[in-house]
Every structure is written in structure tokens, then in C-alpha cells.
Design a protein around this motif. Sequence first.
Motif, PDB file in Angstrom:
ATOM      1  N   GLY A 245      -4.871  -0.238  45.434  1.00  0.00           N
ATOM      2  CA  GLY A 245      -5.136  -1.468  46.173  1.00  0.00           C
ATOM      3  C   GLY A 245      -4.437  -1.493  47.513  1.00  0.00           C
ATOM      4  O   GLY A 245      -5.006  -1.950  48.520  1.00  0.00           O
ATOM      5  N   MET A 246      -3.210  -0.992  47.578  1.00  0.00           N
ATOM      6  CA  MET A 246      -2.474  -0.974  48.846  1.00  0.00           C
ATOM      7  C   MET A 246      -3.119  -0.004  49.836  1.00  0.00           C
ATOM      8  O   MET A 246      -3.244  -0.315  51.032  1.00  0.00           O
ATOM      9  CB  MET A 246      -1.018  -0.586  48.589  1.00  0.00           C
ATOM     10  CG  MET A 246      -0.205  -1.636  47.861  1.00  0.00           C
ATOM     11  SD  MET A 246       0.079  -3.124  48.840  1.00  0.00           S
ATOM     12  CE  MET A 246       1.372  -2.557  49.947  1.00  0.00           C
ATOM     13  N   GLN A 247      -3.539   1.162  49.370  1.00  0.00           N
ATOM     14  CA  GLN A 247      -4.150   2.138  50.277  1.00  0.00           C
ATOM     15  C   GLN A 247      -5.378   1.567  50.971  1.00  0.00           C
ATOM     16  O   GLN A 247      -5.507   1.625  52.199  1.00  0.00           O
ATOM     17  CB  GLN A 247      -4.518   3.402  49.497  1.00  0.00           C
ATOM     18  CG  GLN A 247      -3.330   4.260  49.110  1.00  0.00           C
ATOM     19  CD  GLN A 247      -3.731   5.458  48.264  1.00  0.00           C
ATOM     20  OE1 GLN A 247      -4.840   5.523  47.755  1.00  0.00           O
ATOM     21  NE2 GLN A 247      -2.819   6.400  48.100  1.00  0.00           N
ATOM     22  N   GLN A 363      -5.522   3.881  39.913  1.00  0.00           N
ATOM     23  CA  GLN A 363      -5.702   4.015  41.350  1.00  0.00           C
ATOM     24  C   GLN A 363      -7.174   4.145  41.714  1.00  0.00           C
ATOM     25  O   GLN A 363      -7.643   3.516  42.667  1.00  0.00           O
ATOM     26  CB  GLN A 363      -4.923   5.235  41.849  1.00  0.00           C
ATOM     27  CG  GLN A 363      -4.946   5.422  43.352  1.00  0.00           C
ATOM     28  CD  GLN A 363      -4.023   6.547  43.795  1.00  0.00           C
ATOM     29  OE1 GLN A 363      -3.322   7.142  42.997  1.00  0.00           O
ATOM     30  NE2 GLN A 363      -4.026   6.839  45.087  1.00  0.00           N
ATOM     31  N   ALA A 364      -7.915   4.961  40.949  1.00  0.00           N
ATOM     32  CA  ALA A 364      -9.338   5.131  41.228  1.00  0.00           C
ATOM     33  C   ALA A 364     -10.093   3.814  41.071  1.00  0.00           C
ATOM     34  O   ALA A 364     -10.956   3.457  41.896  1.00  0.00           O
ATOM     35  CB  ALA A 364      -9.919   6.196  40.300  1.00  0.00           C
ATOM     36  N   ALA A 365      -9.790   3.076  39.998  1.00  0.00           N
ATOM     37  CA  ALA A 365     -10.452   1.784  39.791  1.00  0.00           C
ATOM     38  C   ALA A 365     -10.087   0.795  40.891  1.00  0.00           C
ATOM     39  O   ALA A 365     -10.941   0.023  41.384  1.00  0.00           O
ATOM     40  CB  ALA A 365     -10.062   1.219  38.423  1.00  0.00           C
ATOM     41  N   ALA A 366      -8.819   0.805  41.311  1.00  0.00           N
ATOM     42  CA  ALA A 366      -8.380  -0.131  42.345  1.00  0.00           C
ATOM     43  C   ALA A 366      -8.997   0.183  43.701  1.00  0.00           C
ATOM     44  O   ALA A 366      -9.337  -0.737  44.463  1.00  0.00           O
ATOM     45  CB  ALA A 366      -6.858  -0.110  42.441  1.00  0.00           C
ATOM     46  N   VAL A 367      -9.130   1.461  44.008  1.00  0.00           N
ATOM     47  CA  VAL A 367      -9.763   1.841  45.275  1.00  0.00           C
ATOM     48  C   VAL A 367     -11.178   1.289  45.347  1.00  0.00           C
ATOM     49  O   VAL A 367     -11.607   0.725  46.367  1.00  0.00           O
ATOM     50  CB  VAL A 367      -9.759   3.382  45.420  1.00  0.00           C
ATOM     51  CG1 VAL A 367     -10.715   3.815  46.516  1.00  0.00           C
ATOM     52  CG2 VAL A 367      -8.362   3.881  45.719  1.00  0.00           C
ATOM     53  N   THR A 368     -11.919   1.424  44.249  1.00  0.00           N
ATOM     54  CA  THR A 368     -13.296   0.924  44.224  1.00  0.00           C
ATOM     55  C   THR A 368     -13.341  -0.594  44.321  1.00  0.00           C
ATOM     56  O   THR A 368     -14.092  -1.165  45.149  1.00  0.00           O
ATOM     57  CB  THR A 368     -13.996   1.376  42.934  1.00  0.00           C
ATOM     58  OG1 THR A 368     -13.946   2.798  42.835  1.00  0.00           O
ATOM     59  CG2 THR A 368     -15.444   0.929  42.917  1.00  0.00           C
ATOM     60  N   ALA A 379     -10.197  -8.301  54.304  1.00  0.00           N
ATOM     61  CA  ALA A 379      -9.107  -7.439  53.841  1.00  0.00           C
ATOM     62  C   ALA A 379      -8.158  -8.149  52.885  1.00  0.00           C
ATOM     63  O   ALA A 379      -7.648  -7.554  51.941  1.00  0.00           O
ATOM     64  CB  ALA A 379      -8.330  -6.902  55.047  1.00  0.00           C
ATOM     65  N   SER A 380      -7.905  -9.440  53.115  1.00  0.00           N
ATOM     66  CA  SER A 380      -6.913 -10.138  52.290  1.00  0.00           C
ATOM     67  C   SER A 380      -7.311 -10.179  50.819  1.00  0.00           C
ATOM     68  O   SER A 380      -6.449 -10.156  49.935  1.00  0.00           O
ATOM     69  CB  SER A 380      -6.695 -11.560  52.807  1.00  0.00           C
ATOM     70  OG  SER A 380      -7.901 -12.307  52.753  1.00  0.00           O
ATOM     71  N   THR A 381      -8.615 -10.239  50.525  1.00  0.00           N
ATOM     72  CA  THR A 381      -9.038 -10.299  49.129  1.00  0.00           C
ATOM     73  C   THR A 381      -8.801  -8.973  48.407  1.00  0.00           C
ATOM     74  O   THR A 381      -8.663  -8.932  47.185  1.00  0.00           O
ATOM     75  CB  THR A 381     -10.521 -10.670  49.010  1.00  0.00           C
ATOM     76  OG1 THR A 381     -11.312  -9.712  49.741  1.00  0.00           O
ATOM     77  CG2 THR A 381     -10.773 -12.060  49.582  1.00  0.00           C
ATOM     78  N   GLY A 382      -8.739  -7.883  49.162  1.00  0.00           N
ATOM     79  CA  GLY A 382      -8.450  -6.596  48.541  1.00  0.00           C
ATOM     80  C   GLY A 382      -7.065  -6.563  47.920  1.00  0.00           C
ATOM     81  O   GLY A 382      -6.828  -5.855  46.939  1.00  0.00           O
ATOM     82  N   PHE A 383      -6.150  -7.379  48.475  1.00  0.00           N
ATOM     83  CA  PHE A 383      -4.790  -7.420  47.938  1.00  0.00           C
ATOM     84  C   PHE A 383      -4.712  -8.162  46.605  1.00  0.00           C
ATOM     85  O   PHE A 383      -3.650  -8.185  45.972  1.00  0.00           O
ATOM     86  CB  PHE A 383      -3.849  -8.082  48.942  1.00  0.00           C
ATOM     87  CG  PHE A 383      -3.541  -7.230  50.144  1.00  0.00           C
ATOM     88  CD1 PHE A 383      -2.842  -6.047  50.013  1.00  0.00           C
ATOM     89  CD2 PHE A 383      -3.958  -7.616  51.408  1.00  0.00           C
ATOM     90  CE1 PHE A 383      -2.552  -5.260  51.112  1.00  0.00           C
ATOM     91  CE2 PHE A 383      -3.670  -6.844  52.520  1.00  0.00           C
ATOM     92  CZ  PHE A 383      -2.963  -5.661  52.374  1.00  0.00           C
ATOM     93  N   VAL A 384      -5.813  -8.776  46.192  1.00  0.00           N
ATOM     94  CA  VAL A 384      -5.829  -9.418  44.882  1.00  0.00           C
ATOM     95  C   VAL A 384      -5.798  -8.362  43.771  1.00  0.00           C
ATOM     96  O   VAL A 384      -5.320  -8.628  42.661  1.00  0.00           O
ATOM     97  CB  VAL A 384      -7.074 -10.316  44.745  1.00  0.00           C
ATOM     98  CG1 VAL A 384      -7.202 -10.885  43.329  1.00  0.00           C
ATOM     99  CG2 VAL A 384      -7.010 -11.457  45.753  1.00  0.00           C
ATOM    100  N   VAL A 385      -6.279  -7.168  44.061  1.00  0.00           N
ATOM    101  CA  VAL A 385      -6.348  -6.108  43.048  1.00  0.00           C
ATOM    102  C   VAL A 385      -4.965  -5.717  42.529  1.00  0.00           C
ATOM    103  O   VAL A 385      -4.765  -5.634  41.306  1.00  0.00           O
ATOM    104  CB  VAL A 385      -7.114  -4.889  43.598  1.00  0.00           C
ATOM    105  CG1 VAL A 385      -7.054  -3.728  42.613  1.00  0.00           C
ATOM    106  CG2 VAL A 385      -8.569  -5.267  43.870  1.00  0.00           C
ATOM    107  N   PRO A 386      -3.966  -5.459  43.404  1.00  0.00           N
ATOM    108  CA  PRO A 386      -2.626  -5.173  42.863  1.00  0.00           C
ATOM    109  C   PRO A 386      -2.076  -6.315  42.010  1.00  0.00           C
ATOM    110  O   PRO A 386      -1.424  -6.064  40.982  1.00  0.00           O
ATOM    111  CB  PRO A 386      -1.773  -4.958  44.119  1.00  0.00           C
ATOM    112  CG  PRO A 386      -2.739  -4.536  45.161  1.00  0.00           C
ATOM    113  CD  PRO A 386      -4.004  -5.285  44.863  1.00  0.00           C
ATOM    114  N   LEU A 387      -2.342  -7.552  42.417  1.00  0.00           N
ATOM    115  CA  LEU A 387      -1.875  -8.696  41.631  1.00  0.00           C
ATOM    116  C   LEU A 387      -2.542  -8.724  40.265  1.00  0.00           C
ATOM    117  O   LEU A 387      -1.867  -8.867  39.231  1.00  0.00           O
ATOM    118  CB  LEU A 387      -2.155  -9.999  42.381  1.00  0.00           C
ATOM    119  CG  LEU A 387      -1.978 -11.292  41.578  1.00  0.00           C
ATOM    120  CD1 LEU A 387      -0.564 -11.426  41.058  1.00  0.00           C
ATOM    121  CD2 LEU A 387      -2.366 -12.502  42.433  1.00  0.00           C
ATOM    122  N   ALA A 388      -3.862  -8.590  40.232  1.00  0.00           N
ATOM    123  CA  ALA A 388      -4.581  -8.648  38.963  1.00  0.00           C
ATOM    124  C   ALA A 388      -4.169  -7.496  38.044  1.00  0.00           C
ATOM    125  O   ALA A 388      -3.954  -7.691  36.837  1.00  0.00           O
ATOM    126  CB  ALA A 388      -6.090  -8.606  39.215  1.00  0.00           C
TER     127      ALA A 388
END
Length: 426
Positions: A245-247, A363-368, A379-388
Motif C-alpha cells: 500500500g505504501m509503495q 504486498q501483491a494484494a495491496a498493490v492491486t 491517492a489518499s484512498t490508497g492509504f486505506v489499504v495499509p489500515l485495513a
Amino acid sequence: MASTVSDRPGYGQLLRTPGAWTFLLPGFAARQPFAMLTISIVLLVQHTTGSYGSAGAVAAASGVSMALFAPQSGRLADRFGQRAVLLPGVLVHAVSVGTLTALALVHAPLWVLFLAAVPTGASIPQVGPMVRARWAARLGAAPGRPASPLMATAAAFESVTDEFTFVIGPVLATALCTGVHPAAGLVAEAALTLVGGVLFAARRSTEPAVRSAATAAEPHRSALSVPGVRVLAITFLGIGAVFGGMQVSLTAFSEEIGRPGVNGLLYGIFAAGNMLAGIACGAIAWKSSPRRRLIVGYVALTLTASGLWAVHSVPLLAGLGLLVGLCIAPALISGYTLVEALVPASARTEAFTWLTGAVALGQAAAVTAAGQLADAHGASTGFVVPLAGTALALVTLLALRSRLAPRPQGRTVARGIGHREPVAVD
């Protein structure tokens, strides 16, 4: 009793372990390509297809393949020895990478690249888990010998080494692909894997012993049959979600604000936090148990990741990214340390590869997921992935934390706290 500086197990004492340098140096060279593979595939496939989406999908296919096949490689290494698995593995990987490179350069159809990515990922040598297994063999418990307190230091050292690898590898691959040739990153990855893997396999004196003939005749139980390993695998999925998610989200954020060059700075600060925390974890003489440290570290990781989506300035995102990085290393180190207490020596390499594979799969799932969210909603919504990812893993960790308690080996009386040495009762 409080530890003093003189009896604190530090990096200097760890590196004086007999035989350590004989597997550390070739092990570092052999695992360096692991951090080069994904970015090298992305840069080459994007160059030949003109699509970052296609390039990312091919890279993700290799990552998922690695996550699925890595535990099988670890199981074979435990049963037949690291050398017997590593030597053919690096040869297959070099051929697979060469095939993928050639197909991309001749503009093969995308589905062909997907097929070539599967053996490329499946054959990635699991050098990191093999190095951890060698540390466990040198420092772990054995008949008449308690586990060394340096095990936690070794876990911290390996975490720092992994993070350093992921700082150097992508930079090297990018420089080769952009400054030499788009295929140069993959060519260098294959060459380093082959040379480093052969040199590492040649160090047989530090290789963990394989199961005896009598034990080998018995049915082999997978390391995943240990309940604690399953809990740790889920926990490490969440850590992989942070990395992926961070990448993607940092890249999308940098492009969204019109400053794409700041992406490397932001991710470097995030990675630096992880390295600093890993160094500190190895230098501290811990009094608390690895299980408690894992829970505390994971709670902190989830809390810091929860604020990423709300940050919209570079300085604030850099500061919060540093905090997130600082929380990752304690969780990783505590998880790897727990393996030594939960898993018998005959299955530790496999256990380590399950955890490494869980990080890659997360990591693979988060990238997708982060990429789709960033494309659709910013972009900000992508940071929800590390939280979830971390929140779901934390719930599982808290609910099943009792499964991370080592099973007692007979009647023992423990003394001290934290890393306790069992004393047999007559």
C-alpha cells in the motif's frame, strides 16, 4: 535481574558467532536480487508494452507465484538440506528470468508474459529464510543447551539486512534499467542470484542438519500445522499490506501533487524508519516476551497506519511514514523470534518461508487494491489499504494470541522474565 551493558547481547557478540561470516556475506549477495525483481519486471515490461498496468500485473503474478511456492521450497530444504534445494533452484530461476526477458524484448503477447512470470516467481531462492534457519541452528536450543539470548539479536539483524536490501536493490535495478538498458536489471538479478546462491550453498559447515533416516521415514508435518505459525502468517499478511500500500500510494500521491521525484524520498524515509527500529531492537536486552512485543508493536503499527489517508502534505506524510516504518521492525522481529520457540528445528526453514511468502502475498494484494483505489478515488484512498490490512490482522492476532505461547517441553520451572531459561525439575 536487570541486564548490564556488559552482558547485553549485541551485534558485535552476534557477529563473533563461529562461522557466521561464512554464510552472511554470500547470503547477502544471494538475496539482494529478490528486491530487484519486481521493479526490474515493471520497468522492462512497461518499456516494451507502454503500460504500467500490464507491467504491474506481470510483476504481481511473479509475486503471488513466489508466495505460493516458497513454503514448498522451505519444506524441501528442511528435509533434504539447503544445498540440495538451492543449487537447482538458482539454475531454474536464472533460466526463467532469461526466458521472461527474451519474451518481453520480442514483444510476446501479455498472456505469454504471465505464463513466464509464474516459474520466475516460483523459483526465487529463499535465501533469507535459509539464513535465519542457520542462525537458529547456531544459536537455538539443543539437548543440554538452552536457546541463546542472541536469537532476538539475530532476528533484528536479519530484519535490518532485509530492509537494507530493499533500499539498495530497487535503486540498483532502476539505475541499470534507465542508464544501461531496460533489460539490464533482470540480467543483473539473474546473475547475482546464480553467483550468490552457489557461493551460499557451498558453505556446508553452517547448514542446518537434515532429519535423520529414522525421522525421515515418518510422515512429515508441515510447519503450517503449528497453530502459532498460522497466526503469524496472517499477521505478516498485514505487514505485506503496509509495504504494498505504501509503495503504490506514495507513488500516486507524488504524481497527484505534481512532484513525482519526491516519491523516492518519502519511501526512503519510510524504509529508514524500519531500519532504525530494527537496529534498536537488536541492541536492547528485552525483558518482555516476544509475544507481548509483537502485540504492542502491531497495535502501534495499526494506529500509525490509520492516519495516512488523512495526510495531504509532504512533511506530514514523511513524518507519519517514518513512524509507520518504526513500528514495522518490532513486529517482524518478534514474529521471527517466536518461530524458534514454536517450531521444531526440522521445520524452521519452511516456517520462515511461510512468513516471507505471507508478506509477499499481502504486498501483491495491496498493490492491486491500492492501485485501483488510487485510480478511482485519488491517492489518499490508497492509504486505506495499509489500515485495513493491519486492522484485520490485529483482530486475528488478539483473538488467537494464546496460540503463540510455546508448548512446554515436560515439567519445567521458569526463572526470570522475557527470554526465560527452563530448568528441569527432578
